[in-house]
Design a protein around this motif. Structure first.
Motif, PDB file in Angstrom:
ATOM      1  N   GLY A 187       0.812  -1.217   0.000  1.00 36.98           N
ATOM      2  CA  GLY A 187       0.000   0.000   0.000  1.00 36.98           C
ATOM      3  C   GLY A 187       0.846   1.268   0.000  1.00 36.98           C
ATOM      4  O   GLY A 187       1.968   1.276   0.489  1.00 36.98           O
ATOM      5  N   HIS A 188       0.285   2.321  -0.623  1.00 43.07           N
ATOM      6  CA  HIS A 188       0.882   3.664  -0.625  1.00 43.07           C
ATOM      7  C   HIS A 188       2.239   3.686  -1.346  1.00 43.07           C
ATOM      8  O   HIS A 188       2.519   2.803  -2.133  1.00 43.07           O
ATOM      9  CB  HIS A 188       0.975   4.202   0.808  1.00 43.07           C
ATOM     10  CG  HIS A 188      -0.330   4.033   1.547  1.00 43.07           C
ATOM     11  ND1 HIS A 188      -1.376   4.925   1.417  1.00 43.07           N
ATOM     12  CD2 HIS A 188      -0.774   3.036   2.359  1.00 43.07           C
ATOM     13  CE1 HIS A 188      -2.405   4.482   2.150  1.00 43.07           C
ATOM     14  NE2 HIS A 188      -2.062   3.335   2.717  1.00 43.07           N
ATOM     15  N   GLY A 189       3.083   4.681  -1.059  1.00 43.16           N
ATOM     16  CA  GLY A 189       4.381   4.791  -1.727  1.00 43.16           C
ATOM     17  C   GLY A 189       4.597   6.165  -2.329  1.00 43.16           C
ATOM     18  O   GLY A 189       3.635   6.896  -2.599  1.00 43.16           O
ATOM     19  N   VAL A 203       6.459   4.734   9.129  1.00 42.45           N
ATOM     20  CA  VAL A 203       5.645   5.173   7.996  1.00 42.45           C
ATOM     21  C   VAL A 203       5.042   3.943   7.325  1.00 42.45           C
ATOM     22  O   VAL A 203       5.751   2.990   7.021  1.00 42.45           O
ATOM     23  CB  VAL A 203       6.507   5.956   6.972  1.00 42.45           C
ATOM     24  CG1 VAL A 203       5.653   6.501   5.858  1.00 42.45           C
ATOM     25  CG2 VAL A 203       7.262   7.081   7.665  1.00 42.45           C
ATOM     26  N   GLU A 204       3.737   3.992   7.088  1.00 41.24           N
ATOM     27  CA  GLU A 204       3.041   2.822   6.547  1.00 41.24           C
ATOM     28  C   GLU A 204       3.657   2.320   5.237  1.00 41.24           C
ATOM     29  O   GLU A 204       3.816   1.121   5.037  1.00 41.24           O
ATOM     30  CB  GLU A 204       1.549   3.137   6.352  1.00 41.24           C
ATOM     31  CG  GLU A 204       0.757   1.920   5.901  1.00 41.24           C
ATOM     32  CD  GLU A 204      -0.704   2.234   5.599  1.00 41.24           C
ATOM     33  OE1 GLU A 204      -1.129   3.391   5.790  1.00 41.24           O
ATOM     34  OE2 GLU A 204      -1.408   1.316   5.137  1.00 41.24           O
ATOM     35  N   LYS A 205       3.990   3.251   4.313  1.00 39.70           N
ATOM     36  CA  LYS A 205       4.472   2.816   2.991  1.00 39.70           C
ATOM     37  C   LYS A 205       5.722   1.942   3.090  1.00 39.70           C
ATOM     38  O   LYS A 205       5.938   1.083   2.246  1.00 39.70           O
ATOM     39  CB  LYS A 205       4.750   4.030   2.090  1.00 39.70           C
ATOM     40  CG  LYS A 205       5.893   4.918   2.548  1.00 39.70           C
ATOM     41  CD  LYS A 205       6.200   5.997   1.515  1.00 39.70           C
ATOM     42  CE  LYS A 205       7.372   6.853   1.980  1.00 39.70           C
ATOM     43  NZ  LYS A 205       7.739   7.895   1.017  1.00 39.70           N
ATOM     44  N   ILE A 257      -1.453  -4.993   0.869  1.00 44.34           N
ATOM     45  CA  ILE A 257      -0.948  -4.993   2.251  1.00 44.34           C
ATOM     46  C   ILE A 257      -0.980  -3.573   2.825  1.00 44.34           C
ATOM     47  O   ILE A 257      -0.489  -2.637   2.199  1.00 44.34           O
ATOM     48  CB  ILE A 257       0.511  -5.522   2.293  1.00 44.34           C
ATOM     49  CG1 ILE A 257       0.610  -6.920   1.683  1.00 44.34           C
ATOM     50  CG2 ILE A 257       1.063  -5.503   3.721  1.00 44.34           C
ATOM     51  CD1 ILE A 257       0.008  -8.021   2.514  1.00 44.34           C
ATOM     52  N   HIS A 258      -1.560  -3.455   3.999  1.00 46.54           N
ATOM     53  CA  HIS A 258      -1.624  -2.146   4.670  1.00 46.54           C
ATOM     54  C   HIS A 258      -1.315  -2.273   6.142  1.00 46.54           C
ATOM     55  O   HIS A 258      -1.280  -3.375   6.700  1.00 46.54           O
ATOM     56  CB  HIS A 258      -3.019  -1.535   4.485  1.00 46.54           C
ATOM     57  CG  HIS A 258      -3.239  -1.057   3.087  1.00 46.54           C
ATOM     58  ND1 HIS A 258      -3.102   0.253   2.718  1.00 46.54           N
ATOM     59  CD2 HIS A 258      -3.539  -1.747   1.958  1.00 46.54           C
ATOM     60  CE1 HIS A 258      -3.319   0.360   1.422  1.00 46.54           C
ATOM     61  NE2 HIS A 258      -3.589  -0.844   0.923  1.00 46.54           N
ATOM     62  N   ALA A 259      -1.109  -1.117   6.773  1.00 42.21           N
ATOM     63  CA  ALA A 259      -0.930  -1.056   8.231  1.00 42.21           C
ATOM     64  C   ALA A 259      -1.403   0.337   8.629  1.00 42.21           C
ATOM     65  O   ALA A 259      -0.605   1.241   8.843  1.00 42.21           O
ATOM     66  CB  ALA A 259       0.527  -1.260   8.604  1.00 42.21           C
ATOM     67  N   ASP A 260      -2.710   0.501   8.642  1.00 42.72           N
ATOM     68  CA  ASP A 260      -3.246   1.843   8.764  1.00 42.72           C
ATOM     69  C   ASP A 260      -3.366   2.359  10.182  1.00 42.72           C
ATOM     70  O   ASP A 260      -3.168   1.634  11.144  1.00 42.72           O
ATOM     71  CB  ASP A 260      -4.611   1.896   8.076  1.00 42.72           C
ATOM     72  CG  ASP A 260      -4.436   2.151   6.612  1.00 42.72           C
ATOM     73  OD1 ASP A 260      -4.302   3.318   6.249  1.00 42.72           O
ATOM     74  OD2 ASP A 260      -4.378   1.170   5.842  1.00 42.72           O
ATOM     75  N   ALA A 261      -3.728   3.609  10.266  1.00 41.42           N
ATOM     76  CA  ALA A 261      -4.045   4.215  11.556  1.00 41.42           C
ATOM     77  C   ALA A 261      -5.523   3.986  11.817  1.00 41.42           C
ATOM     78  O   ALA A 261      -6.311   3.889  10.882  1.00 41.42           O
ATOM     79  CB  ALA A 261      -3.747   5.707  11.514  1.00 41.42           C
ATOM     80  N   ALA A 291     -10.168   6.595   4.048  1.00 41.44           N
ATOM     81  CA  ALA A 291      -8.764   6.992   4.184  1.00 41.44           C
ATOM     82  C   ALA A 291      -7.936   6.446   3.024  1.00 41.44           C
ATOM     83  O   ALA A 291      -7.112   7.138   2.448  1.00 41.44           O
ATOM     84  CB  ALA A 291      -8.206   6.503   5.518  1.00 41.44           C
ATOM     85  N   GLU A 292      -8.168   5.184   2.664  1.00 41.08           N
ATOM     86  CA  GLU A 292      -7.400   4.575   1.575  1.00 41.08           C
ATOM     87  C   GLU A 292      -7.704   5.224   0.235  1.00 41.08           C
ATOM     88  O   GLU A 292      -6.820   5.465  -0.565  1.00 41.08           O
ATOM     89  CB  GLU A 292      -7.683   3.075   1.474  1.00 41.08           C
ATOM     90  CG  GLU A 292      -7.110   2.258   2.607  1.00 41.08           C
ATOM     91  CD  GLU A 292      -5.631   2.495   2.806  1.00 41.08           C
ATOM     92  OE1 GLU A 292      -4.959   2.920   1.861  1.00 41.08           O
ATOM     93  OE2 GLU A 292      -5.155   2.282   3.926  1.00 41.08           O
ATOM     94  N   ASN A 293      -8.983   5.491   0.010  1.00 38.41           N
ATOM     95  CA  ASN A 293      -9.358   6.047  -1.284  1.00 38.41           C
ATOM     96  C   ASN A 293      -8.840   7.478  -1.462  1.00 38.41           C
ATOM     97  O   ASN A 293      -8.769   7.977  -2.571  1.00 38.41           O
ATOM     98  CB  ASN A 293     -10.872   5.964  -1.486  1.00 38.41           C
ATOM     99  CG  ASN A 293     -11.338   4.514  -1.583  1.00 38.41           C
ATOM    100  OD1 ASN A 293     -10.533   3.615  -1.794  1.00 38.41           O
ATOM    101  ND2 ASN A 293     -12.630   4.297  -1.411  1.00 38.41           N
TER     102      ASN A 293
HETATM  103 ZN   LIG Z   1      -3.058   2.006   4.019  1.00 38.15          ZN
END
Ligand SMILES: [Zn+2]
Length: 480
Positions: A187-189, A203-205, A257-261, A291-293
């Motif tokens: 996820g993210h980046g 940082v999640e990314k 794959i994510h690790a969100d708040a 949040a993801e979108n």
């Molecule tokens: Zn995420």
């Protein structure tokens, strides 16, 4: 005479008005925006430059050859940051130079080692960033480069509508033994860091990329499986592009794959999500999906558009294939969740459903794995440890393997194993998706309706969405 004087006065008044307008416009121009920083991200097929601005600007981009250069003219801007700090290795950029042509006209020249196709657009401020000018330089060997004129101006991104491509679904080869392909999406980046942990540097990314790479290593260690990373480094990929990459790689499963708040810092535990077209199953699911979108707003998905005249037809086709893959998504999700529950606490024991854009791939079963909440201090610490990343990956692989051993795509090595009695044929399970009837499920697994009813002690054919059905082994599959 009187009339003439009157006309003269009116003209005079108009001239004053015009004069005031010009003064106002000039004042606007004089209030040049600052280019506060320039960031650079290298993706496999393009290099992205992001100019962080204190306000809106006009710009134009053009290409020069012999030697290859890109010129970016930014009017209403002055540079207040150095350009020599950019990490140019692995990019076709050899140098970035600038000249302040007038106090409010900035020219940036990018020296290149090979030709690129530029694409540029501006982004309005959002929660995370202010005004930005984005210049993407597509490598020319890449087939991902959009066919655009090399000069683009104005603030709106030109919108090439990417036609929905038919997936490269290979016709199953009888007795074929291809690998089952798992697309792993970190996820993210890039300029979208995702959620931030309580400690600096969490940082999640980065967490998602580490876990994705570990997961890839473990999947590749399984005979009959191959993992493909959707994102291989620190750069931004728009959400729809992610599923497009997975489709190009011939994915049988998409795992994001994510690790969100979480909204509450105390919240902890892993969860698995599948797509929902209707409502989200929980408040957290809704919150996370929102949040993801947001990701595309942060990273600027300039080329995403559904305003396509075939939208109605596409919608119908999408719905049809979505039902089949949603049921598989729920099934594989439940298996992954069950395995993860043995190595980490779970946030919810059932696969949750929400409208995640990244899961909207109609033909590929897709799940989004929240490995934990980076907002929880102790979970953030765990998520950064190699040992925990390994055991999380191991549990995901086990769940994925379980699913495919029960539901191998035709023409794969795993299907061949099953058909030759080399896999212990355990009971199969099916999680009911909306729009499915018992008869439809019986047909899909090629079992009799009565057999299916008996196996599940059903008194009627009424089934509920989310209900798990046991699928008895068919006589064909049971044969050695
Ligand atoms: Zn995420």
């Amino acid at each position: 005479m009187k009339n003439r004087v009157g006309a003269g006065m009116r003209i005079g008044a108009r001239m004053i008005a015009v004069g005031l307008m010009l003064a106002a416009m000039a004042a606007d121009v004089w209030a040049a925006s600052d280019v506060r920083s320039v960031r650079l991200w290298r993706a496999p097929d393009n290099t992205r430059l992001v100019f962080d601005l204190s306000g809106p600007v006009q710009h134009s981009v053009f290409t020069l050859t012999a030697p290859d250069r890109i010129v970016i003219d930014i009017s209403g801007a002055k540079l207040v940051t150095p350009l020599d700090k950019l990490a140019l290795s692995n990019t076709p950029i050899t140098a970035v130079r600038s000249a302040q042509r007038t106090p409010e006209d900035l020219r940036v020249v990018i020296d290149l080692s090979s030709q690129v196709t530029p694409k540029s657009f501006t982004l309005a401020p959002n929660q995370q960033y202010g005004n930005r000018l984005v210049v993407d330089l597509f490598d020319q060997a890449s087939d991902a480069a959009p066919s655009l004129p090399s000069t683009t101006t104005a603030s709106a991104p030109p919108v090439p509508v990417t036609p929905t491509q038919a997936p490269p679904k290979l016709a199953p080869v009888p007795g074929g033994k291809r690998d089952i392909v798992i697309a792993i999406d970190a996820g993210h980046g890039g300029e979208d860091p995702g959620a931030l942990g309580p400690t600096k540097g969490q940082v999640e990314k980065n967490v998602t990329l580490s876990i994705a790479k570990e997961l890839q290593r473990q999947v590749n260690a399984q005979k009959g499986f191959r993992a493909e990373l959707v994102r291989t480094g620190d750069y931004f990929i728009p959400l729809r592009k992610r599923t497009e990459i997975a489709r190009k790689k011939g994915a049988d499963l998409f795992v994001s794959i994510h690790a969100d708040a979480a909204p509450r810092a105390a919240a902890f535990g892993a969860s698995v999500y599948a797509l929902s077209d209707r409502g989200a199953t929980s408040e957290t699911a809704r919150w996370l999906a929102d949040a993801e979108n947001q990701s595309d707003l942060i990273g600027g998905a300039g080329n995403v558009s559904l305003e396509d005249k075939d939208r109605m037809l596409a919608g119908v086709l999408l719905d049809l294939s979505m039902t089949a893959s949603l049921s598989s998504s729920l099934n594989v999700g439940q298996k992954v969740l069950g395995q993860m529950g043995q190595v980490t606490p779970l946030h919810k024991r059932r696969v949750e459903q929400a409208g995640f854009m990244v899961l909207k791939s109609p033909d590929i079963p897709s799940i989004l794995v929240e490995t934990g909440f980076i907002s929880n201090p102790s979970e953030a610490r765990k998520l950064h440890s190699a040992a925990h990343q390994q055991s999380l990956s191991r549990s995901i692989v086990t769940g994925v393997k379980q699913f495919f051993e029960q539901n191998p795509p035709p023409g794969t090595y795993i299907a061949w194993l099953r058909d030759n009695g080399k896999i212990a044929q355990g009971p199969r399970e099916h999680v009911v998706a909306s729009g499915e009837s018992l008869a439809l499920i019986a047909q899909r697994y090629q079992v009799g309706l009565a057999t299916l009813r008996t196996a599940n002690s059903l008194k009627s054919d009424v089934i509920k969405v989310g209900q798990t059905l046991h699928i008895p082994a068919t006589s064909l599959a049971a044969q050695p």
